[in-house]
Design a protein around this motif. Structure first.
Motif, PDB file in Angstrom:
ATOM      1  N   ILE A 169      11.184  10.040  -1.066  1.00  0.00           N
ATOM      2  CA  ILE A 169      10.719   9.934   0.323  1.00  0.00           C
ATOM      3  C   ILE A 169       9.266  10.377   0.434  1.00  0.00           C
ATOM      4  N   TYR A 170       8.915  11.502  -0.203  1.00  0.00           N
ATOM      5  CA  TYR A 170       7.531  11.978  -0.196  1.00  0.00           C
ATOM      6  C   TYR A 170       6.619  11.109  -1.055  1.00  0.00           C
ATOM      7  N   ASN A 171       7.210  10.280  -1.935  1.00  0.00           N
ATOM      8  CA  ASN A 171       6.453   9.454  -2.880  1.00  0.00           C
ATOM      9  C   ASN A 171       5.572  10.338  -3.772  1.00  0.00           C
TER      10      ASN A 171
ATOM     11  N   VAL B 111       1.734  12.440  -8.073  1.00  0.00           N
ATOM     12  CA  VAL B 111       1.108  11.117  -8.148  1.00  0.00           C
ATOM     13  C   VAL B 111       1.974  10.120  -7.375  1.00  0.00           C
ATOM     14  N   PRO B 112       1.412   9.373  -6.388  1.00  0.00           N
ATOM     15  CA  PRO B 112       2.210   8.375  -5.652  1.00  0.00           C
ATOM     16  C   PRO B 112       2.337   7.084  -6.452  1.00  0.00           C
ATOM     17  N   PHE B 113       3.469   6.401  -6.281  1.00  0.00           N
ATOM     18  CA  PHE B 113       3.712   5.131  -6.959  1.00  0.00           C
ATOM     19  C   PHE B 113       4.198   4.107  -5.942  1.00  0.00           C
ATOM     20  N   GLU B 114       3.956   2.842  -6.244  1.00  0.00           N
ATOM     21  CA  GLU B 114       4.451   1.754  -5.409  1.00  0.00           C
ATOM     22  C   GLU B 114       5.776   1.250  -5.998  1.00  0.00           C
ATOM     23  N   LEU B 115       6.807   2.088  -5.888  1.00  0.00           N
ATOM     24  CA  LEU B 115       8.100   1.773  -6.497  1.00  0.00           C
ATOM     25  C   LEU B 115       8.860   0.714  -5.726  1.00  0.00           C
ATOM     26  N   PHE B 116       8.751   0.733  -4.405  1.00  0.00           N
ATOM     27  CA  PHE B 116       9.577  -0.136  -3.561  1.00  0.00           C
ATOM     28  C   PHE B 116       8.771  -1.277  -2.947  1.00  0.00           C
TER      29      PHE B 116
ATOM     30  N   GLY C 190     -11.567   1.640   7.756  1.00  0.00           N
ATOM     31  CA  GLY C 190     -11.668   0.280   7.250  1.00  0.00           C
ATOM     32  C   GLY C 190     -10.378  -0.264   6.686  1.00  0.00           C
ATOM     33  N   MET C 191      -9.309   0.541   6.706  1.00  0.00           N
ATOM     34  CA  MET C 191      -8.005   0.091   6.204  1.00  0.00           C
ATOM     35  C   MET C 191      -7.285  -0.651   7.334  1.00  0.00           C
ATOM     36  N   ILE C 192      -6.691  -1.770   6.981  1.00  0.00           N
ATOM     37  CA  ILE C 192      -5.944  -2.548   7.967  1.00  0.00           C
ATOM     38  C   ILE C 192      -4.553  -2.826   7.398  1.00  0.00           C
ATOM     39  N   LYS C 193      -3.593  -3.027   8.286  1.00  0.00           N
ATOM     40  CA  LYS C 193      -2.234  -3.322   7.877  1.00  0.00           C
ATOM     41  C   LYS C 193      -2.115  -4.814   7.590  1.00  0.00           C
ATOM     42  N   VAL C 194      -1.787  -5.138   6.367  1.00  0.00           N
ATOM     43  CA  VAL C 194      -1.734  -6.532   5.943  1.00  0.00           C
ATOM     44  C   VAL C 194      -0.321  -6.954   5.559  1.00  0.00           C
ATOM     45  N   ARG C 195       0.606  -5.990   5.448  1.00  0.00           N
ATOM     46  CA  ARG C 195       1.970  -6.309   5.041  1.00  0.00           C
ATOM     47  C   ARG C 195       2.944  -5.545   5.932  1.00  0.00           C
ATOM     48  N   PRO C 196       4.222  -5.859   5.841  1.00  0.00           N
ATOM     49  CA  PRO C 196       5.214  -5.048   6.581  1.00  0.00           C
ATOM     50  C   PRO C 196       5.211  -3.610   6.076  1.00  0.00           C
ATOM     51  N   ALA C 197       5.783  -2.760   6.878  1.00  0.00           N
ATOM     52  CA  ALA C 197       5.785  -1.320   6.544  1.00  0.00           C
ATOM     53  C   ALA C 197       6.440  -1.096   5.185  1.00  0.00           C
ATOM     54  N   TYR C 198       5.953  -0.043   4.490  1.00  0.00           N
ATOM     55  CA  TYR C 198       6.500   0.325   3.179  1.00  0.00           C
ATOM     56  C   TYR C 198       7.988   0.611   3.353  1.00  0.00           C
ATOM     57  N   PRO C 199       8.850  -0.026   2.555  1.00  0.00           N
ATOM     58  CA  PRO C 199      10.293  -0.011   2.865  1.00  0.00           C
ATOM     59  C   PRO C 199      10.975   1.348   2.777  1.00  0.00           C
ATOM     60  N   PHE C 200      10.487   2.251   1.924  1.00  0.00           N
ATOM     61  CA  PHE C 200      11.211   3.525   1.745  1.00  0.00           C
ATOM     62  C   PHE C 200      10.207   4.624   1.442  1.00  0.00           C
ATOM     63  N   GLY C 201      10.230   5.670   2.263  1.00  0.00           N
ATOM     64  CA  GLY C 201       9.374   6.821   2.010  1.00  0.00           C
ATOM     65  C   GLY C 201       7.962   6.637   2.540  1.00  0.00           C
ATOM     66  N   VAL C 202       7.088   7.544   2.068  1.00  0.00           N
ATOM     67  CA  VAL C 202       5.699   7.568   2.526  1.00  0.00           C
ATOM     68  C   VAL C 202       4.900   6.490   1.812  1.00  0.00           C
ATOM     69  N   ASP C 203       4.110   5.775   2.563  1.00  0.00           N
ATOM     70  CA  ASP C 203       3.241   4.759   1.980  1.00  0.00           C
ATOM     71  C   ASP C 203       2.273   5.419   0.998  1.00  0.00           C
ATOM     72  N   PRO C 204       2.097   4.877  -0.215  1.00  0.00           N
ATOM     73  CA  PRO C 204       1.198   5.519  -1.190  1.00  0.00           C
ATOM     74  C   PRO C 204      -0.234   5.647  -0.703  1.00  0.00           C
ATOM     75  N   VAL C 205      -0.680   4.748   0.181  1.00  0.00           N
ATOM     76  CA  VAL C 205      -2.038   4.873   0.714  1.00  0.00           C
ATOM     77  C   VAL C 205      -2.150   6.099   1.597  1.00  0.00           C
ATOM     78  N   TRP C 206      -1.131   6.392   2.387  1.00  0.00           N
ATOM     79  CA  TRP C 206      -1.148   7.591   3.230  1.00  0.00           C
ATOM     80  C   TRP C 206      -1.251   8.849   2.376  1.00  0.00           C
ATOM     81  N   TYR C 207      -0.482   8.846   1.273  1.00  0.00           N
ATOM     82  CA  TYR C 207      -0.492  10.046   0.434  1.00  0.00           C
ATOM     83  C   TYR C 207      -1.844  10.223  -0.244  1.00  0.00           C
ATOM     84  N   GLY C 208      -2.441   9.120  -0.672  1.00  0.00           N
ATOM     85  CA  GLY C 208      -3.674   9.253  -1.444  1.00  0.00           C
ATOM     86  C   GLY C 208      -4.902   9.469  -0.612  1.00  0.00           C
TER      87      GLY C 208
END
Length: 821
Positions: A482-484, A489-494, A513-531
C-alpha cells in the motif's frame, strides 16, 4: 460435547464453561486414579489441607522419597555431563519399573559410580604423583650430574696448584686434618620436589629469610604444565632442590614447602639408585595408565546404560512426585477409607473424567467405585482457553497484561488480526516484510526439530512466537505494498503511474508540470507521489488520518465489547449508563472526525479539518464557509456537541443512585435470617471459601461508589482524547521507519555506487546490509512490537477488559516442570 481442539479460534471469545466438582476416591485406587487424571490433564485440584504444613500431610514420606530419588538422578546426570554423555532424547516406551524397583536401581547405580569414581580418583592421584616424581628424577639428576662434573674439574685444578707449591709444612697440615674429629664435620642435606611456578619467587625469598641465607636453592621450570595430584588441575611448575645444613633448617624448609603447596619427592644420591627409581616409575606409570583407562571404560559403559533410560526414570520420578503432591491436597473422610477431592474442570470434560475414574477402579481391582458430583458455588472459577500453537502467542500477549475474568470477553481473539496489523502500519515495507517472513519460515519449517531442543532465552521466545512473527511479516508486506515501499524504493508493480510530465522541463523532484494521463494507480500509493518531495506532506497526511481512523475503530470495538460483557453478565446498568454514553461521547467527537476524513477523501474537498474541529467547540454557531463538506453540517455539529455534553453527566450521575436503590431493594425485609437456613448458609460459605459469598451483605458506601464513578467518568473523557492522540504513534513510527530506510538507501548504497569503485561498492553493500538488519529488522521491529503492544494494553483493552481473573492450572503430566523443587 466439544473436543479439546475443536474450534480453538471461537473458543477464544469466551473462556470455557467451568464447574466445581467433588470426587470421593477409595484409598486403594487413589494413586492410579490420580495417574489417569494426570494423563487427562483437565482437572485443577483445590488444596483442602491448606492449614497443614508440608510435613504434616499424609504423603510427606513418599514425597521425601521421590526427592531423594530426584537427587540421585541429578547426580547421575552430573556424572554423564562430566563424561560428555548426553541422555537419550528418543521416544521410549513407558518405563516398566515401578517406584520401588527404580529406587533400588538408582541406589545401586549411585553406589557403584561413587566406588568407581573413588578408585579412579585414587589411581589418578597416584598416576599424577608418579609423573611428578619422574620429572623430579630427571631434572634433579641433571642438577647433580652437572655439579659432580664441575666438582671433579675444580678438584683436579686444586690438586695441580698444591703439588706445584709443596713445602715442608705440608705433612704437618695433613696430619692435623687427619686428626680432626669426624663427628664435628658438617653434614649437608637436601629436599627436592615441585612448586607452582607463580609461587617460585616467593618460595625462594621465604627460604632465604627463614634460613638466614644458609641454604642453596636450584630451580628448573617444567616445559609443559603438569596435573597437580591434589587439585587435579593443570599447573605450571618448577622442579627445585634445596640444600641445607642442620635439622632445624630442614624442619623450617619442610613447613615452608607445605605452606606453598610444594610436593616433595625422595631423590636418591647414588646414580645407580636413580636409574633404578626411573625404571620403577616408568613401569608403574604404564601399569596405572592401563588400569585407569579400563576404569574409565567401565564407568562410561555404566553411564551409557544409564543414559539410555535416564529420561524414562526422570519422568517416572517427576510423575510420582506430582501424584503424591496432589494426593496431599486431598482430605481423608471420617472413615479414613476414602479421599475427598475438590477441583475445577471444564464442563465438556465431564465424560472424560468419569471414564478415567471408571478405568482406575477396574484396573486397581477396587470393590468401590469413585463418586463424581458437581457442586454449586459462588466462587469465581478459573479462566481456561483452548489454544493451539498458532493462537497461543497472541493469548500470551493478553495474559501478560492480565488474565481474563471467567467468561469475560477475551481480546485475544481480536489480537490475532489487530496486533500484526498495527505492527505493519508502523513497519510497512514489503522488502523488510519478506525478510521477516523468510526468517520465521525457517522456524516454522523446522519446528519439530527445534521443539525437542533446548534453545536460548531469546531464541526460545522467537520460536514460541513464530506464527505471530509470520502474521506480522504478512501484514507488513500488505501495508508495504500500500505504501509502495521496497527498502524505501517505489515500484510500478500494479501498472504505470497515473501522472507524467507535461514538458521536458519538469524533473523527478517536483510535481510542478505533472498531469494525469492515465487512470488512478490501481493499488496503493502512486510511485510518482512517493518519489516527489513536494508530495511528502500528502503521504504524512495520509498516514496521520489513517492512524486516527484505525484508532477510533479499535476504541469503538472496545466499547462494543464492554456492551457484550454487560449483556452476558446481565448488567443492565452498565449497558445503559456506561456503554451508551461512552459510545455517544466518543463518536460525537472523534467518530465525527473520522467521518469528515472519509468524506474529504471521497469528494476531494480542500476543507481544513483542524479549523472545523476547533471552531466546532469555540464557535459552533458560525458559518463554515469553504470548510463545509456536506449540507446541514452546522446543525449536525450542534447536535453532536450537545450529545457529547449530555453524555458526561449521563455516565456520572444515574449509576451510583441506581446501585444504591438496587442494594436497598435486595436487602429490604431480609434483616433477619430464618433459623432453618443457617446450615445451608454455612454450606455455601464452605463451598465458596468466603470469597464471594458475602458480596451482597457488605455495607453499601454511596460516597465511595460516587467517587469511583466520578474517577471512571473523568478517566474516560480525558482518555478518549489522549488515546486518540496516542494512535498517532502509528503515523510517527511509520514515518521514522520510512526515513531511516531512505537514509540507508540514498546515503550508503547509492553513494557507494556513485564512486564507480568495486571496493567502495562492496563496503557500501556490507554497511547497508548490516544497517538494515541491525536497525530496521531488529531495533525497528522491536520498537513497533512494543508500541503495538502498548496500543492494545492501554488504548484498546482499558475500554472493556478487567483482567483480574486467574488461569486454569490443571494437574497434568504434560506440563511437569523439568526443574525439581
Amino acid at each position: 460435547m466439544r473436543g479439546e481442539g475443536c474450534c480453538p479460534t471461537m473458543d477464544l471469545l469466551r473462556s470455557e464453561e467451568m464447574q466445581l466438582v467433588q470426587i470421593i476416591i477409595p484409598i486403594e485406587s487413589s494413586h492410579l486414579t490420580l495417574s489417569y487424571l494426570g494423563d487427562l490433564g483437565l482437572l485443577q485440584f483445590k488444596d483442602l489441607n491448606a492449614d497443614k504444613s508440608p510435613f504434616q500431610r499424609t504423603y510427606a514420606t513418599q514425597i521425601k522419597r521421590c526427592g531423594e530419588m530426584a537427587r540421585k538422578l541429578r547426580y547421575l546426570k552430573e556424572q554423564m555431563g562430566k563424561a560428555g554423555i548426553v541422555p537419550s532424547s528418543l521416544p521410549q516406551a513407558p518405563p516398566k519399573l515401578d517406584l520401588d524397583d527404580l529406587e533400588i536401581t538408582l541406589g545401586e547405580m549411585e553406589a557403584e559410580l561413587i566406588e568407581v569414581n573413588a578408585n579412579s580418583e585414587k589411581l589418578q592421584r597416584t598416576y599424577n604423583e608418579l609423573l611428578e616424581y619422574d620429572l623430579v628424577l630427571q631434572k634433579a639428576g641433571e642438577f647433580f650430574h652437572t655439579a659432580q662434573r664441575s666438582a671433579v674439574v675444580q678438584h683436579r685444578e686444586t690438586e695441580g696448584q698444591q703439588s706445584a707449591e709443596a713445602s715442608l709444612e705440608s705433612p704437618l697440615l695433613h696430619e692435623q686434618e687427619m686428626s680432626t674429629d669426624p663427628s664435628k664435620q658438617v653434614k649437608v642435606g637436601f629436599v627436592s620436589g615441585l612448586v607452582p611456578k607463580e609461587k617460585a619467587m616467593g618460595f625462594e625469598r621465604i627460604l632465604f629469610r627463614a634460613t638466614r641465607g644458609n641454604m642453596f636453592l636450584r630451580q628448573e621450570p617444567v616445559d609443559t604444565p603438569v596435573t597437580d595430584p591434589v587439585s587435579g588441575e593443570k599447573v605450571a611448575k618448577n622442579v627445585f632442590v634445596v640444600f641445607f645444613s642442620g635439622e632445624r633448617a630442614k624442619a623450617k624448609i619442610l613447613k615452608i614447602c607445605e605452606a606453598f603447596g610444594a610436593n616433595r619427592y625422595h631423590f636418591p644420591e647414588e646414580f645407580s639408585k636413580q636409574l633404578q627409581a626411573l625404571e620403577e616409575v616408568s613401569t608403574k606409570t604404564k601399569e596405572l595408565k592401563t588400569t585407569i583407562d579400563l576404569g574409565l571404560l567401565h564407568r562410561d559403559n555404566i553411564l551409557k546404560n544409564i543414559a539410555s533410560q535416564y529420561e524414562q526414570w526422570s519422568y517416572l520420578v517427576r510423575k510420582e512426585k506430582s501424584v503424591y503432591h496432589t494426593l496431599n491436597m486431598l482430605s481423608l473422610d471420617v472413615t479414613k477409607k476414602c479421599l475427598v477431592a475438590e477441583g475445577w474442570s471444564p464442563v465438556f470434560a465431564t465424560k472424560k473424567i468419569k471414564d478415567a475414574l471408571h478405568r482406575a477402579t477396574v484396573d486397581s481391582n477396587s470393590q468401590v467405585c469413585s463418586i463424581f458430583q458437581v457442586l454449586q458455588t459462588k466462587e469465581l472459577p478459573p479462566t481456561y482457553y483452548q489454544t493451539n500453537k498458532f493462537t497461543s502467542a497472541f493469548q500470551e500477549i493478553v495474559d501478560a497484561y492480565g488474565v481474563a475474568k471467567y467468561q469475560e470477553a477475551n481480546p485475544g481473539l481480536f489480537t490475532i488480526v489487530t496486533f500484526p496489523f498495527l505492527f505493519a502500519v508502523m513497519f510497512g515495507d514489503w522488502g523488510h516484510g519478506i525478510c521477516l517472513l523468510l526468517c520465521t519460515s525457517i522456524l516454522i519449517i523446522r519446528e519439530k526439530k527445534y521443539s525437542s531442543q533446548k534453545l536460548g532465552d531469546i531464541m526460545e521466545m522467537m520460536f514460541g512466537g513464530r506464527y505471530l512473527i509470520m502474521m506480522m511479516a504478512i501484514f507488513s508486506i500488505y501495508t508495504g505494498l500500500i505504501y509502495n515501499e521496497f527498502f524505501s524504493v517505489p515500484f510500478e508493480l500494479f501498472g504505470k503511474s497515473a501522472y507524467a510530465c507535461r514538458d521536458p522541463s519538469c524533473s523527478d523532484t517536483t510535481t510542478a508540470g505533472m498531469i494525469k494521463v492515465r487512470p488512478a494507480y490501481p493499488f496503493g500509493v502512486d510511485p510518482v507521489w512517493y518519489g516527489s518531495r513536494s508530495e511528502l506532506p500528502f503521504l504524512n497526511s495520509l498516514k496521520m488520518k489513517m492512524s486516527i481512523l484505525i484508532g477510533v475503530s479499535q476504541m469503538n470495538l472496545g466499547i462494543f465489547l464492554s456492551y457484550f460483557n454487560a449483556k452476558f453478565f446481565r448488567n443492565s446498568i452498565n449497558v445503559w449508563f456506561q456503554f451508551v454514553p461512552q459510545l455517544i461521547f466518543l463518536n460525537s467527537l472523534f467518530g465525527y472526525l473520522s467521518l469528515l476524513i472519509i468524506i474529504k477523501w471521497c469528494t476531494g474537498s480542500k476543507a481544513d479539518l483542524y479549523h472545523v474541529m476547533i471552531y466546532m467547540f469555540l464557535s459552533p454557531t458560525d458559518e463554515l464557509g469553504e470548510n463545509q463538506l456536506f449540507p446541514a453540517q452546522k446543525m449536525v455539529q450542534l447536535v453532536l456537541l450537545l450529545l457529547a455534553f449530555v453524555s458526561v453527566p449521563w455516565m456520572l450521575l444515574p449509576k451510583p443512585f441506581l446501585l444504591k436503590r438496587q442494594h436497598e431493594q435486595r436487602h429490604q425485609g431480609h434483616q433477619y435470617t430464618p433459623l432453618e437456613n443457617t446450615d445451608e448458609s454455612v454450606e455455601i460459605e464452605h463451598v465458596g471459601h468466603g470469597n464471594n459469598s458475602h458480596d451482597h451483605d457488605e455495607e453499601f458506601e454511596f460516597g465511595e461508589v460516587f467517587v469511583h464513578q466520578l474517577i471512571h467518568t473523568i478517566e474516560f473523557v480525558l482518555g478518549a482524547v489522549s488515546n486518540t492522540a496516542s494512535y498517532l504513534r502509528l503515523w510517527a513510527l511509520s514515518l521514522a521507519h520510512s526515513e531511516l530506510s531512505t537514509v540507508f538507501y540514498e546515503k550508503v548504497l547509492l553513494l557507494a555506487w556513485g564512486f564507480n569503485n568495486v571496493i567502495i561498492l562492496l563496503v557500501g553493500i556490507i554497511v547497508f546490509v548490516f544497517a538494515t538488519i541491525g536497525v530496521l529488522l531488529v531495533m525497528e521491529t522491536l520498537s513497533a512490537f512494543l508500541h503495538a503492544m502498548r496500543l492494545h494494553w492501554v488504548e484498546f483493552q482499558n475500554k472493556f477488559y478487567e483482567g483480574d481473573g486467574y488461569k486454569f492450572a490443571p494437574f497434568s503430566f504434560a506440563i511437569i516442570s523439568e526443574e525439581e523443587e
